[in-house]
Design an enzyme around this catalytic site. Structure first.
Site, PDB file in Angstrom:
ATOM      1  N   LEU A 107      47.528   0.093 -37.237  1.00  0.00           N
ATOM      2  CA  LEU A 107      48.220   0.890 -36.228  1.00  0.00           C
ATOM      3  C   LEU A 107      47.236   0.973 -35.067  1.00  0.00           C
ATOM      4  O   LEU A 107      46.065   1.301 -35.273  1.00  0.00           O
ATOM      5  CB  LEU A 107      48.557   2.288 -36.740  1.00  0.00           C
ATOM      6  CG  LEU A 107      49.723   2.411 -37.727  1.00  0.00           C
ATOM      7  CD1 LEU A 107      49.830   3.849 -38.238  1.00  0.00           C
ATOM      8  CD2 LEU A 107      51.045   1.994 -37.081  1.00  0.00           C
ATOM      9  N   ASP A 108      47.685   0.692 -33.853  1.00  0.00           N
ATOM     10  CA  ASP A 108      46.725   0.662 -32.762  1.00  0.00           C
ATOM     11  C   ASP A 108      46.267   2.066 -32.364  1.00  0.00           C
ATOM     12  O   ASP A 108      46.728   3.075 -32.908  1.00  0.00           O
ATOM     13  CB  ASP A 108      47.256  -0.142 -31.568  1.00  0.00           C
ATOM     14  CG  ASP A 108      48.502   0.454 -30.936  1.00  0.00           C
ATOM     15  OD1 ASP A 108      48.622   1.680 -30.909  1.00  0.00           O
ATOM     16  OD2 ASP A 108      49.346  -0.320 -30.454  1.00  0.00           O
ATOM     17  N   PHE A 109      45.344   2.114 -31.409  1.00  0.00           N
ATOM     18  CA  PHE A 109      44.616   3.332 -31.058  1.00  0.00           C
ATOM     19  C   PHE A 109      45.539   4.517 -30.774  1.00  0.00           C
ATOM     20  O   PHE A 109      45.304   5.633 -31.239  1.00  0.00           O
ATOM     21  CB  PHE A 109      43.734   3.041 -29.831  1.00  0.00           C
ATOM     22  CG  PHE A 109      42.799   4.155 -29.453  1.00  0.00           C
ATOM     23  CD1 PHE A 109      41.699   4.464 -30.222  1.00  0.00           C
ATOM     24  CD2 PHE A 109      43.019   4.895 -28.296  1.00  0.00           C
ATOM     25  CE1 PHE A 109      40.828   5.479 -29.865  1.00  0.00           C
ATOM     26  CE2 PHE A 109      42.159   5.911 -27.923  1.00  0.00           C
ATOM     27  CZ  PHE A 109      41.062   6.200 -28.708  1.00  0.00           C
TER      28      PHE A 109
END
Length: 241
Positions: A107-109
């Site tokens: 899951l990105d930032f």
């Protein structure tokens, strides 16, 4: 790793070292078929340790499955060379107890929601490889007007360079106004930043991107930043997409 017997029992049964000493002195411990009552004994890798007739497995050998509700502001990585906070900080207690835990997928930032961790490589492979077709469901909130034509274009997907076709498996509208809308989006192929790339292509600004399920495993009411240890049977639900 070689460990003193009382430390091995404390690490792998949850008892205190003092209580482990009493268990050893009472003759309830058998190592490789030999009854032990000597506190100075050490356990080596591969030794079979039995207490009260029950085999004790080292946590280094045990498989673990963790479900985290990832908050925004953490990168999905085991470590960061650039000083970013990593999701491993949120499960630090378990990461210290069990060896080789890693996040499954990403899951990105600024994304949040359901993220799994394990030390089971086979499980991680089945969860992430496109051929297993595991469905991941996301809630997407974005700014902009969602017309019928725009919705159909998002649903149809786009060709995006080397990433190829970015196209949801399923997509439906949860609610919309003239300036904002919310979608439920199902993906199976797990391409990098697929939903963000798709929305950016249509000049839509995402305000919330949250994964709420993997297969038949749902985030439900787990608070943001908290985690739950799953048994292997429950973890297998995530493969049931």
């Amino acid at each position: 790793m070689t460990l003193r017997l009382n430390k091995f029992l404390a690490m792998n049964t949850g008892t205190s070292r003092r209580n482990a000493d009493e268990i050893i002195k009472s003759g309830k411990v058998i190592i490789n078929g030999e009854k032990i009552n000597n506190l100075a004994v050490f356990v080596n890798p591969g030794d079979e340790v039995v207490v009260n007739g029950k085999k004790i497995n080292s946590k280094e050998d045990q498989k673990i499955y963790i479900m985290l509700n990832k908050p925004q502001g953490y990168i999905t990585a085991v470590k960061s060379d650039d000083g970013f906070r990593t999701v491993m900080e949120l499960i630090k207690r378990e990461a210290l107890k069990y060896k080789h835990i890693f996040p499954v997928g990403r899951l990105d930032f600024m994304s949040e929601g359901l993220l799994l961790f394990t030390n089971d490589g086979d499980f991680a492979y089945k969860l992430t490889h496109p051929k297993f077709n595991v469905t991941k469901t996301y809630i997407v909130e974005a700014k902009g007007e969602l017309t019928d034509d725009l919705f159909n274009r998002i649903k149809k997907g786009i060709k995006f360079g080397e990433a190829g076709l970015l196209k949801p498996k399923n997509i439906k509208v949860i609610r919309k106004t003239l300036t904002r809308f919310m979608l439920s989006v199902d993906l199976t192929n797990g391409k990098n930043r697929e939903i963000r790339r798709l929305m950016e292509f249509f000049n839509l600004k995402i305000t919330i991107l949250k994964r709420v399920s993997i297969g038949k495993l749902y985030l439900e009411d787990l608070p943001s930043g908290h985690y739950r240890i799953l048994n292997a049977g429950i973890a297998e639900l995530s493969l049931g997409g």
